[in-house]
Write a protein that holds these residues in place. Structure first.
Motif, PDB file in Angstrom:
ATOM      1  N   HIS A  42      38.727  54.205  31.894  1.00  0.00           N
ATOM      2  CA  HIS A  42      37.829  54.031  33.034  1.00  0.00           C
ATOM      3  C   HIS A  42      37.264  52.613  33.032  1.00  0.00           C
ATOM      4  N   LEU A  43      37.345  51.960  34.178  1.00  0.00           N
ATOM      5  CA  LEU A  43      36.868  50.588  34.313  1.00  0.00           C
ATOM      6  C   LEU A  43      35.728  50.518  35.318  1.00  0.00           C
ATOM      7  N   ASN A  44      34.792  49.627  35.064  1.00  0.00           N
ATOM      8  CA  ASN A  44      33.615  49.479  35.922  1.00  0.00           C
ATOM      9  C   ASN A  44      33.951  48.630  37.151  1.00  0.00           C
ATOM     10  N   GLY A  88      33.348  45.626  42.748  1.00  0.00           N
ATOM     11  CA  GLY A  88      34.316  44.875  41.977  1.00  0.00           C
ATOM     12  C   GLY A  88      35.705  45.465  42.100  1.00  0.00           C
ATOM     13  N   LYS A  89      36.680  44.781  41.532  1.00  0.00           N
ATOM     14  CA  LYS A  89      38.064  45.252  41.613  1.00  0.00           C
ATOM     15  C   LYS A  89      38.853  44.834  40.380  1.00  0.00           C
ATOM     16  N   VAL A 117      40.084  41.637  36.021  1.00  0.00           N
ATOM     17  CA  VAL A 117      38.910  42.353  36.531  1.00  0.00           C
ATOM     18  C   VAL A 117      37.894  41.334  37.030  1.00  0.00           C
ATOM     19  N   ALA A 118      37.144  41.722  38.069  1.00  0.00           N
ATOM     20  CA  ALA A 118      36.128  40.830  38.625  1.00  0.00           C
ATOM     21  C   ALA A 118      35.061  41.658  39.321  1.00  0.00           C
ATOM     22  N   HIS A 124      31.633  37.415  37.505  1.00  0.00           N
ATOM     23  CA  HIS A 124      31.943  37.930  36.168  1.00  0.00           C
ATOM     24  C   HIS A 124      33.384  38.417  36.177  1.00  0.00           C
ATOM     25  N   THR A 125      34.235  37.772  35.436  1.00  0.00           N
ATOM     26  CA  THR A 125      35.660  38.104  35.449  1.00  0.00           C
ATOM     27  C   THR A 125      36.192  38.248  34.033  1.00  0.00           C
TER      28      THR A 125
END
Length: 273
Positions: A42-44, A88-89, A117-118, A124-125
């Motif tokens: 799972h990613l934010n 974000g994506k 990710v960003a 924030h990447t």
């Protein structure tokens, strides 16, 4: 003349039979490569985009394989990577995925992916890169048969599943969440042992920020040693007795017990640990 006629017919039938046997796996079915049994990552982020940028090689055997390497990578990304945030994506980019003949009885393959990710403002990447290669020496078998290509693709995907998760947990831990979207670095599972390919990774017990002394870097200090000598017994010491003085001075990482087995002491206890 009749003998020659039947001899020629027999030779024709035999040659057709050999050809059918050599291409016998053309009608063989192979199950899709599935990774839904593995733990999800799972990613934010609010969305995950899967992009196939792998160049097409004219002499590649990928098209002959029952499951092409790039299709296997797409299935893995769709089944294992989950967007659990609100903004974000993430971009999962397939940079390379091929199967090539490298000799009379040898086929090589490679997979190369990148995960970017960003946040919503692109302030924030982060990214990770995972690459694996594999070689199949078929010996006296046909290395370009669909069965051998399927086996090679499966082995490559086992390696890629382990490598990609390792890189994400190593470099993008701050972007990981649990299924509810809670960041792991704020009190969720902070470690996970990656088992052998094909087995479910085993997670450590979740840490409890109010009671655990474990830091984000994995170091820990003794709770008993940190408490004043004349102070009354604190809640962590009462719940997690450290035992002997020798055990109390160790610096081993401490974890909270599994949910459901925690028993608080009675309020009138005066036992000191």
């Amino acid at each position: 003349m009749r003998v020659r006629y039947w001899t020629g017919l027999s030779a024709l039938v035999l040659s057709l039979g050999v050809a059918a046997c050599s291409d016998g796996d053309a009608d063989q079915t192979f199950p899709p490569l599935d990774y839904s049994y593995l733990s999800q990552i799972h990613l934010n982020v609010a969305s995950i985009d899967v992009q196939d940028e792998a160049p097409a090689a004219p002499d590649s055997l990928s098209a002959k394989a029952p499951v092409a390497p790039d299709q296997a990578l797409k299935a893995m990304a769709n089944q294992r990577l989950v967007a659990s945030g609100t903004s974000g994506k993430a971009d999962f980019i397939i940079k390379q995925a091929y199967l090539n003949r490298a000799g009379d009885n040898v086929v090589t393959g490679a997979m190369d992916v990148q995960l970017n990710v960003a946040d919503a403002g692109n302030q924030h990447t982060g990214f990770v890169h995972a690459r694996i290669t594999h070689k199949l020496d078929a010996g006296d078998r046909d290395p370009t048969s669909r069965k051998e290509l399927y086996t090679l693709t499966s082995q490559m995907m086992q390696d890629m599943n382990v490598e990609l998760e390792f890189q994400i947990r190593k470099k993008l831990l701050s972007w990981m969440t649990d299924a509810a979207g809670t960041p792991l670095v704020n009190g969720g599972i902070q470690q996970q042992t990656l088992g052998a390919p094909g087995t479910e990774p085993v997670a450590t017990a979740p840490t409890t920020p109010a009671l655990s002394t474990e830091t984000s870097t994995g170091s820990a200090t003794s709770e008993k040693a940190a408490a004043p000598a004349a102070a009354a017994p604190s809640a962590p010491d009462a719940i997690f007795p450290t035992g002997s003085d020798t055990e109390a001075t160790t610096t081993a990482t401490q974890h909270s017990p599994q949910p459901g087995i925690l028993k608080l002491p009675s309020t009138d206890s005066t036992e000191t640990h």
